[in-house]
Design a protein around this motif. Sequence first.
Motif, PDB file in Angstrom:
ATOM      1  N   TYR A  81      -0.033  -6.852   0.066  1.00 34.43           N
ATOM      2  CA  TYR A  81      -1.158  -7.465  -0.419  1.00 34.43           C
ATOM      3  C   TYR A  81      -0.588  -8.505  -1.363  1.00 34.43           C
ATOM      4  O   TYR A  81       0.094  -8.236  -2.416  1.00 34.43           O
ATOM      5  CB  TYR A  81      -2.053  -6.584  -1.378  1.00 34.43           C
ATOM      6  CG  TYR A  81      -2.687  -5.622  -0.796  1.00 34.43           C
ATOM      7  CD1 TYR A  81      -3.942  -5.754  -0.120  1.00 34.43           C
ATOM      8  CD2 TYR A  81      -2.266  -4.210  -0.804  1.00 34.43           C
ATOM      9  CE1 TYR A  81      -4.626  -4.651   0.738  1.00 34.43           C
ATOM     10  CE2 TYR A  81      -2.959  -3.050  -0.196  1.00 34.43           C
ATOM     11  CZ  TYR A  81      -4.042  -3.376   0.595  1.00 34.43           C
ATOM     12  OH  TYR A  81      -4.638  -2.589   1.333  1.00 34.43           O
ATOM     13  N   SER A 127       1.493   0.376   5.212  1.00 28.11           N
ATOM     14  CA  SER A 127       0.599  -0.230   6.434  1.00 28.11           C
ATOM     15  C   SER A 127       0.222  -1.517   5.831  1.00 28.11           C
ATOM     16  O   SER A 127       0.111  -2.496   6.734  1.00 28.11           O
ATOM     17  CB  SER A 127      -0.402   0.776   6.667  1.00 28.11           C
ATOM     18  OG  SER A 127      -1.365   0.752   5.963  1.00 28.11           O
ATOM     19  N   LYS A 128       0.336  -1.871   4.741  1.00 23.65           N
ATOM     20  CA  LYS A 128      -0.305  -3.227   4.132  1.00 23.65           C
ATOM     21  C   LYS A 128       0.323  -3.872   3.002  1.00 23.65           C
ATOM     22  O   LYS A 128       0.919  -3.238   1.933  1.00 23.65           O
ATOM     23  CB  LYS A 128      -2.017  -3.034   3.660  1.00 23.65           C
ATOM     24  CG  LYS A 128      -3.039  -2.389   4.904  1.00 23.65           C
ATOM     25  CD  LYS A 128      -3.180  -3.484   5.944  1.00 23.65           C
ATOM     26  CE  LYS A 128      -4.484  -2.850   6.795  1.00 23.65           C
ATOM     27  NZ  LYS A 128      -4.182  -1.358   7.205  1.00 23.65           N
ATOM     28  N   TRP A 176      -2.084 -11.160   9.723  1.00 23.35           N
ATOM     29  CA  TRP A 176      -3.109 -11.295   8.532  1.00 23.35           C
ATOM     30  C   TRP A 176      -4.143 -10.529   9.023  1.00 23.35           C
ATOM     31  O   TRP A 176      -4.768 -10.773  10.089  1.00 23.35           O
ATOM     32  CB  TRP A 176      -3.352 -12.491   8.015  1.00 23.35           C
ATOM     33  CG  TRP A 176      -2.229 -13.440   7.643  1.00 23.35           C
ATOM     34  CD1 TRP A 176      -1.255 -14.257   8.208  1.00 23.35           C
ATOM     35  CD2 TRP A 176      -1.506 -13.055   6.407  1.00 23.35           C
ATOM     36  NE1 TRP A 176      -0.343 -14.601   7.410  1.00 23.35           N
ATOM     37  CE2 TRP A 176      -0.429 -13.965   6.253  1.00 23.35           C
ATOM     38  CE3 TRP A 176      -1.691 -12.519   5.228  1.00 23.35           C
ATOM     39  CZ2 TRP A 176       0.518 -14.245   5.061  1.00 23.35           C
ATOM     40  CZ3 TRP A 176      -0.919 -12.326   4.190  1.00 23.35           C
ATOM     41  CH2 TRP A 176       0.269 -13.106   4.071  1.00 23.35           C
ATOM     42  N   THR A 177      -4.996  -9.681   8.229  1.00 22.36           N
ATOM     43  CA  THR A 177      -6.119  -9.197   8.533  1.00 22.36           C
ATOM     44  C   THR A 177      -7.423  -9.965   8.536  1.00 22.36           C
ATOM     45  O   THR A 177      -8.456  -9.391   9.162  1.00 22.36           O
ATOM     46  CB  THR A 177      -6.274  -7.697   7.825  1.00 22.36           C
ATOM     47  OG1 THR A 177      -6.660  -8.098   6.459  1.00 22.36           O
ATOM     48  CG2 THR A 177      -5.161  -6.724   7.799  1.00 22.36           C
ATOM     49  N   SER A 208       0.883  -1.446   0.210  1.00 21.12           N
ATOM     50  CA  SER A 208      -0.268  -0.043   0.085  1.00 21.12           C
ATOM     51  C   SER A 208       0.812   1.167   0.008  1.00 21.12           C
ATOM     52  O   SER A 208       2.145   1.249   0.526  1.00 21.12           O
ATOM     53  CB  SER A 208      -0.835  -0.060   1.287  1.00 21.12           C
ATOM     54  OG  SER A 208      -0.194   0.107   2.384  1.00 21.12           O
ATOM     55  N   GLU A 228      -4.439  -9.861   2.303  1.00 24.14           N
ATOM     56  CA  GLU A 228      -3.960  -8.557   3.054  1.00 24.14           C
ATOM     57  C   GLU A 228      -3.339  -8.938   4.156  1.00 24.14           C
ATOM     58  O   GLU A 228      -3.718  -9.643   5.286  1.00 24.14           O
ATOM     59  CB  GLU A 228      -5.219  -7.591   3.402  1.00 24.14           C
ATOM     60  CG  GLU A 228      -4.757  -6.322   3.962  1.00 24.14           C
ATOM     61  CD  GLU A 228      -6.150  -5.372   4.335  1.00 24.14           C
ATOM     62  OE1 GLU A 228      -6.154  -4.461   3.681  1.00 24.14           O
ATOM     63  OE2 GLU A 228      -6.921  -5.906   5.168  1.00 24.14           O
ATOM     64  N   ARG A 229      -1.975  -8.328   4.682  1.00 24.70           N
ATOM     65  CA  ARG A 229      -1.487  -8.365   5.942  1.00 24.70           C
ATOM     66  C   ARG A 229      -1.030  -6.977   6.253  1.00 24.70           C
ATOM     67  O   ARG A 229      -0.682  -5.922   5.668  1.00 24.70           O
ATOM     68  CB  ARG A 229      -0.157  -9.355   5.736  1.00 24.70           C
ATOM     69  CG  ARG A 229       0.804  -9.594   6.787  1.00 24.70           C
ATOM     70  CD  ARG A 229       1.800 -10.274   6.751  1.00 24.70           C
ATOM     71  NE  ARG A 229       2.375 -10.443   8.068  1.00 24.70           N
ATOM     72  CZ  ARG A 229       2.139 -11.360   8.992  1.00 24.70           C
ATOM     73  NH1 ARG A 229       1.107 -12.024   8.872  1.00 24.70           N
ATOM     74  NH2 ARG A 229       2.995 -11.408  10.226  1.00 24.70           N
ATOM     75  N   ASP A 230      -1.032  -6.806   7.541  1.00 30.97           N
ATOM     76  CA  ASP A 230      -0.830  -5.755   8.466  1.00 30.97           C
ATOM     77  C   ASP A 230       0.757  -5.702   8.689  1.00 30.97           C
ATOM     78  O   ASP A 230       1.148  -6.510   9.226  1.00 30.97           O
ATOM     79  CB  ASP A 230      -1.733  -5.382   9.688  1.00 30.97           C
ATOM     80  CG  ASP A 230      -1.665  -4.129  10.192  1.00 30.97           C
ATOM     81  OD1 ASP A 230      -0.563  -3.592  10.448  1.00 30.97           O
ATOM     82  OD2 ASP A 230      -2.477  -3.378  10.421  1.00 30.97           O
ATOM     83  N   THR A 231       1.404  -4.721   8.066  1.00 31.50           N
ATOM     84  CA  THR A 231       3.024  -4.735   8.296  1.00 31.50           C
ATOM     85  C   THR A 231       3.216  -4.101   9.691  1.00 31.50           C
ATOM     86  O   THR A 231       4.223  -4.902  10.368  1.00 31.50           O
ATOM     87  CB  THR A 231       3.529  -3.801   7.296  1.00 31.50           C
ATOM     88  OG1 THR A 231       3.083  -2.516   7.481  1.00 31.50           O
ATOM     89  CG2 THR A 231       3.218  -4.385   5.802  1.00 31.50           C
TER      90      THR A 231
END
Length: 337
Positions: A143, A140-141, A179-180, A136, A171-174
């Motif tokens: 993909y 922050s994300k 994983w979201t 992103s 989607e993953r929150d860094t």
Amino acid sequence: KLNSSDAMLMLHHLKFDWEADKVNALETVFLSDPDMKSPFPIVLEGTEKRYLTGADFDVESIQPVADGFWVGEEFGPYILKFTRDGKLTDVISTKAGDIEVKSPDHPALALPGNPTQKMPAFNLKRSGGYEGMALSKDGSKLYGLLEGPLYMADGQVEKTEDGATALRIIERDTARKEWTGRSWLYPLAEGGEAIGDFNMLDETTALVIERDNGAGTADKACADPKAPTADCFARPAKVKRIYKIEFNDANVGKAARKIGYIDLMKISDPDNKKRQGGGNGFYDMPFVTIENVDRVDATHIIVGNDNNLPFSAGRALDKADDNEFVLLEVKDLLEAK
């Protein structure tokens, strides 16, 4: 995996001089695991440097960030994190919602010692992992876009509501390193078989390479594809495209919206700037492994072909392909809504 234990993993920093038709290599970073972060023994397990090889991870996608690199790979499939000097710090297994995603090369899988015992389960074909991984714009994300579809409990591949074969965007929150639970479905076009790369344009739109597994041009097609000879292409390229897609809060769990595409088999070249390939007034990319796309500026993108040495031949029947990089003016695609 089996034939790559002698291939070191590395990242190259390149600079393109389009006017001089040159690619300049600025830096090479070799990947290593000195802190033993890998959850399995690596090929160079007993060495001091513990350099990583192609038998350890199948690295396919990369996102440079301030403190290093995020890398998507296909054996797990895993998302990997490396420092700026190439040291492995994180190995992240894949979860798509409640589904643990595993390829047949996942190190946790092992054949039973008795033929009567149950075989290990996996839900992704070999080489179906993170061919594409986007970041992103705010960082922050991540993909991750799988190259191949997930196989469901009934043995069928995952599909969209309208029946198209679907590839997961996960989607993953860094910051939270988790994983979201959110994902989207990338719908393959008719004739499309895989994706080659994936990069964000803004917070909700992205570019994706979609392709079939064909190579070569139709004018040199074999008369009988079931009995190919050395002087013809058994399966000429047909679907080689770059799509602009949209995925957002409104279509979580559903198909990403395909906004438009360009056809890499017939790229307008009225000024004959191509170095090879194509024909009168056009350039083409009849390759299997077109694996790089990103935006350069408001109107241009760069596209790259991995020559897949020594296995791919799309330009000529009697020699391996080159690595080709092209700069394309695609203002209409980038501005399409």
